[in-house]
Design a protein around this motif. Structure first.
Motif, PDB file in Angstrom:
ATOM      1  N   ALA A  69     -12.739   3.973   5.982  1.00 45.84           N
ATOM      2  CA  ALA A  69     -11.436   3.364   6.242  1.00 45.84           C
ATOM      3  C   ALA A  69     -11.557   2.372   7.388  1.00 45.84           C
ATOM      4  O   ALA A  69     -12.104   2.701   8.441  1.00 45.84           O
ATOM      5  CB  ALA A  69     -10.402   4.441   6.571  1.00 45.84           C
ATOM      6  N   TYR A  82      -7.892  -6.695   1.146  1.00 49.27           N
ATOM      7  CA  TYR A  82      -7.947  -6.248  -0.248  1.00 49.27           C
ATOM      8  C   TYR A  82      -8.335  -7.420  -1.158  1.00 49.27           C
ATOM      9  O   TYR A  82      -9.258  -7.307  -1.964  1.00 49.27           O
ATOM     10  CB  TYR A  82      -6.590  -5.666  -0.647  1.00 49.27           C
ATOM     11  CG  TYR A  82      -6.456  -5.364  -2.111  1.00 49.27           C
ATOM     12  CD1 TYR A  82      -6.889  -4.150  -2.633  1.00 49.27           C
ATOM     13  CD2 TYR A  82      -5.892  -6.287  -2.986  1.00 49.27           C
ATOM     14  CE1 TYR A  82      -6.769  -3.868  -3.993  1.00 49.27           C
ATOM     15  CE2 TYR A  82      -5.769  -6.017  -4.342  1.00 49.27           C
ATOM     16  CZ  TYR A  82      -6.210  -4.809  -4.832  1.00 49.27           C
ATOM     17  OH  TYR A  82      -6.090  -4.536  -6.181  1.00 49.27           O
ATOM     18  N   ARG A  99       1.900   4.377   1.557  1.00 48.28           N
ATOM     19  CA  ARG A  99       1.374   5.649   1.068  1.00 48.28           C
ATOM     20  C   ARG A  99       2.183   6.794   1.671  1.00 48.28           C
ATOM     21  O   ARG A  99       2.458   7.773   1.005  1.00 48.28           O
ATOM     22  CB  ARG A  99      -0.102   5.809   1.409  1.00 48.28           C
ATOM     23  CG  ARG A  99      -0.987   4.705   0.825  1.00 48.28           C
ATOM     24  CD  ARG A  99      -0.902   4.649  -0.694  1.00 48.28           C
ATOM     25  NE  ARG A  99      -1.905   3.794  -1.278  1.00 48.28           N
ATOM     26  CZ  ARG A  99      -1.655   2.636  -1.874  1.00 48.28           C
ATOM     27  NH1 ARG A  99      -0.433   2.182  -1.951  1.00 48.28           N
ATOM     28  NH2 ARG A  99      -2.625   1.928  -2.404  1.00 48.28           N
ATOM     29  N   GLY A 106      -1.617   1.143   3.051  1.00 47.65           N
ATOM     30  CA  GLY A 106      -3.029   0.924   2.786  1.00 47.65           C
ATOM     31  C   GLY A 106      -3.325   0.376   1.416  1.00 47.65           C
ATOM     32  O   GLY A 106      -2.452   0.284   0.543  1.00 47.65           O
ATOM     33  N   TYR A 108      -6.905   0.287  -1.454  1.00 47.34           N
ATOM     34  CA  TYR A 108      -8.176   0.937  -1.745  1.00 47.34           C
ATOM     35  C   TYR A 108      -8.980   0.128  -2.754  1.00 47.34           C
ATOM     36  O   TYR A 108      -8.428  -0.386  -3.725  1.00 47.34           O
ATOM     37  CB  TYR A 108      -7.927   2.340  -2.313  1.00 47.34           C
ATOM     38  CG  TYR A 108      -7.148   3.214  -1.373  1.00 47.34           C
ATOM     39  CD1 TYR A 108      -7.801   4.022  -0.450  1.00 47.34           C
ATOM     40  CD2 TYR A 108      -5.759   3.209  -1.384  1.00 47.34           C
ATOM     41  CE1 TYR A 108      -7.079   4.816   0.431  1.00 47.34           C
ATOM     42  CE2 TYR A 108      -5.029   3.995  -0.505  1.00 47.34           C
ATOM     43  CZ  TYR A 108      -5.698   4.794   0.402  1.00 47.34           C
ATOM     44  OH  TYR A 108      -4.986   5.570   1.281  1.00 47.34           O
ATOM     45  N   LYS A 116     -16.081   3.927  -1.916  1.00 48.00           N
ATOM     46  CA  LYS A 116     -14.641   3.735  -1.772  1.00 48.00           C
ATOM     47  C   LYS A 116     -14.318   3.290  -0.346  1.00 48.00           C
ATOM     48  O   LYS A 116     -14.794   3.861   0.627  1.00 48.00           O
ATOM     49  CB  LYS A 116     -13.885   5.021  -2.097  1.00 48.00           C
ATOM     50  CG  LYS A 116     -12.391   4.806  -2.205  1.00 48.00           C
ATOM     51  CD  LYS A 116     -11.699   6.049  -2.738  1.00 48.00           C
ATOM     52  CE  LYS A 116     -10.212   5.814  -2.918  1.00 48.00           C
ATOM     53  NZ  LYS A 116      -9.558   7.037  -3.424  1.00 48.00           N
ATOM     54  N   CYS A 118     -11.034   1.802   2.282  1.00 50.06           N
ATOM     55  CA  CYS A 118      -9.591   1.710   2.524  1.00 50.06           C
ATOM     56  C   CYS A 118      -9.352   0.711   3.640  1.00 50.06           C
ATOM     57  O   CYS A 118     -10.076   0.705   4.636  1.00 50.06           O
ATOM     58  CB  CYS A 118      -9.043   3.079   2.937  1.00 50.06           C
ATOM     59  SG  CYS A 118      -7.307   3.065   3.445  1.00 50.06           S
ATOM     60  N   TYR A 120      -6.170  -0.302   6.107  1.00 54.57           N
ATOM     61  CA  TYR A 120      -4.915   0.356   6.413  1.00 54.57           C
ATOM     62  C   TYR A 120      -4.307  -0.066   7.758  1.00 54.57           C
ATOM     63  O   TYR A 120      -4.971  -0.667   8.597  1.00 54.57           O
ATOM     64  CB  TYR A 120      -5.116   1.881   6.447  1.00 54.57           C
ATOM     65  CG  TYR A 120      -5.865   2.342   7.684  1.00 54.57           C
ATOM     66  CD1 TYR A 120      -5.161   2.771   8.803  1.00 54.57           C
ATOM     67  CD2 TYR A 120      -7.247   2.325   7.736  1.00 54.57           C
ATOM     68  CE1 TYR A 120      -5.845   3.169   9.948  1.00 54.57           C
ATOM     69  CE2 TYR A 120      -7.920   2.716   8.866  1.00 54.57           C
ATOM     70  CZ  TYR A 120      -7.219   3.152   9.974  1.00 54.57           C
ATOM     71  OH  TYR A 120      -7.882   3.522  11.107  1.00 54.57           O
TER      72      TYR A 120
END
Length: 123
Positions: A69, A82, A99, A106, A108, A116, A118, A120
Protein backbone atom coordinates in the motif's frame (compact mmCIF):
# COMPACT_ATOMS: atom_id res chain seq x y z
CA UNK A 1 10.78 2.23 10.19
CA UNK A 2 10.91 0.41 6.86
CA UNK A 3 14.19 0.30 4.98
CA UNK A 4 12.85 -1.53 1.95
CA UNK A 5 10.23 -4.03 0.82
CA UNK A 6 11.05 -6.73 -1.72
CA UNK A 7 8.70 -8.21 -4.30
CA UNK A 8 9.41 -10.96 -6.77
CA UNK A 9 9.29 -10.30 -10.49
CA UNK A 10 9.84 -12.34 -13.64
CA UNK A 11 11.15 -9.57 -15.92
CA UNK A 12 13.59 -7.20 -14.22
CA UNK A 13 13.64 -4.60 -16.99
CA UNK A 14 9.86 -4.48 -17.19
CA UNK A 15 9.57 -4.23 -13.39
CA UNK A 16 12.14 -1.44 -13.14
CA UNK A 17 10.37 0.51 -15.90
CA UNK A 18 6.96 -0.04 -14.26
CA UNK A 19 7.96 1.12 -10.77
CA UNK A 20 10.24 4.00 -11.78
CA UNK A 21 7.50 5.18 -14.15
CA UNK A 22 4.81 4.80 -11.51
CA UNK A 23 6.74 6.80 -8.92
CA UNK A 24 8.62 9.24 -11.19
CA UNK A 25 6.61 12.16 -9.79
CA UNK A 26 8.08 11.33 -6.36
CA UNK A 27 11.64 11.34 -7.63
CA UNK A 28 12.01 7.56 -7.78
CA UNK A 29 14.89 6.03 -9.67
CA UNK A 30 16.89 2.84 -9.58
CA UNK A 31 19.15 3.56 -6.62
CA UNK A 32 21.11 0.32 -6.81
CA UNK A 33 21.02 -2.50 -9.36
CA UNK A 34 23.01 -5.67 -8.73
CA UNK A 35 21.56 -7.92 -11.41
CA UNK A 36 18.81 -10.06 -9.91
CA UNK A 37 17.73 -7.34 -7.45
CA UNK A 38 17.25 -3.60 -7.91
CA UNK A 39 16.33 -0.99 -5.30
CA UNK A 40 13.99 1.82 -6.35
CA UNK A 41 13.55 5.04 -4.38
CA UNK A 42 14.92 8.54 -3.92
CA UNK A 43 18.17 7.50 -2.26
CA UNK A 44 19.61 4.77 -0.02
CA UNK A 45 18.61 6.59 3.19
CA UNK A 46 14.87 6.68 2.35
CA UNK A 47 12.47 3.69 2.23
CA UNK A 48 12.84 1.76 -1.02
CA UNK A 49 11.05 -0.88 -3.06
CA UNK A 50 13.26 -3.74 -4.18
CA UNK A 51 12.32 -5.86 -7.19
CA UNK A 52 14.08 -9.18 -7.66
CA UNK A 53 13.96 -12.48 -9.41
CA UNK A 54 13.49 -15.37 -6.95
CA UNK A 55 16.76 -16.59 -5.44
CA UNK A 56 15.82 -20.24 -6.08
CA UNK A 57 15.47 -19.58 -9.82
CA UNK A 58 11.79 -20.53 -9.90
CA UNK A 59 9.14 -18.36 -11.54
CA UNK A 60 7.84 -15.73 -9.13
CA UNK A 61 4.22 -15.88 -8.04
CA UNK A 62 2.24 -13.17 -6.32
CA UNK A 63 1.19 -13.83 -2.75
CA UNK A 64 -2.45 -14.54 -2.00
CA UNK A 65 -3.49 -11.95 0.57
CA UNK A 66 -0.27 -9.99 0.28
CA UNK A 67 -0.41 -6.36 -0.85
CA UNK A 68 1.76 -3.25 -0.90
CA UNK A 69 0.00 0.00 0.00
CA UNK A 70 1.35 3.38 -1.07
CA UNK A 71 0.03 6.65 0.40
CA UNK A 72 -1.19 8.94 -2.36
CA UNK A 73 -1.58 12.16 -0.38
CA UNK A 74 -5.08 13.02 -1.58
CA UNK A 75 -8.00 11.56 -3.53
CA UNK A 76 -6.98 13.21 -6.79
CA UNK A 77 -3.56 11.57 -6.60
CA UNK A 78 -5.17 8.18 -5.91
CA UNK A 79 -6.75 8.54 -9.36
CA UNK A 80 -3.47 9.77 -10.90
CA UNK A 81 -1.51 6.81 -9.50
CA UNK A 82 -4.21 4.32 -10.50
CA UNK A 83 -4.31 5.70 -14.06
CA UNK A 84 -0.51 5.74 -14.28
CA UNK A 85 -0.29 2.12 -13.12
CA UNK A 86 -2.91 1.03 -15.67
CA UNK A 87 -1.05 2.91 -18.42
CA UNK A 88 2.15 1.07 -17.44
CA UNK A 89 0.53 -2.35 -17.77
CA UNK A 90 -1.19 -2.96 -14.42
CA UNK A 91 -4.62 -4.57 -14.28
CA UNK A 92 -7.60 -3.24 -12.36
CA UNK A 93 -8.44 -4.73 -8.95
CA UNK A 94 -10.76 -1.93 -7.80
CA UNK A 95 -11.19 1.56 -9.21
CA UNK A 96 -10.66 4.59 -6.96
CA UNK A 97 -13.41 5.07 -4.42
CA UNK A 98 -14.51 5.20 -0.80
CA UNK A 99 -13.84 1.92 0.98
CA UNK A 100 -14.69 3.12 4.48
CA UNK A 101 -16.82 6.30 4.27
CA UNK A 102 -15.05 9.42 5.54
CA UNK A 103 -11.99 7.36 6.50
CA UNK A 104 -10.39 5.35 3.69
CA UNK A 105 -10.29 6.13 -0.04
CA UNK A 106 -8.31 3.80 -2.26
CA UNK A 107 -7.67 2.08 -5.57
CA UNK A 108 -6.24 -1.35 -6.29
CA UNK A 109 -4.20 -2.78 -9.17
CA UNK A 110 -1.98 -5.75 -9.92
CA UNK A 111 1.44 -5.03 -11.41
CA UNK A 112 2.61 -6.94 -14.51
CA UNK A 113 3.76 -9.84 -12.28
CA UNK A 114 0.45 -10.03 -10.37
CA UNK A 115 1.56 -8.27 -7.18
CA UNK A 116 -1.38 -6.41 -5.63
CA UNK A 117 -0.89 -2.68 -4.99
CA UNK A 118 -3.07 -0.12 -3.24
CA UNK A 119 -2.95 3.68 -3.57
CA UNK A 120 -4.79 5.30 -0.71
CA UNK A 121 -5.55 8.26 1.53
CA UNK A 122 -6.90 8.02 5.09
CA UNK A 123 -8.93 10.54 7.01
Amino acid sequence: MIGYVTIGVNDMEKAKAFYTGLFESRGAKVVMDVGRIAFIGKDRTAPMLAVCTPHNGDVCTSGNGGMLAFPAGDKDNVQVMYDKAISLGATDEGEPGERVPDFFYGAYVRDPDGNKLCFYVMG
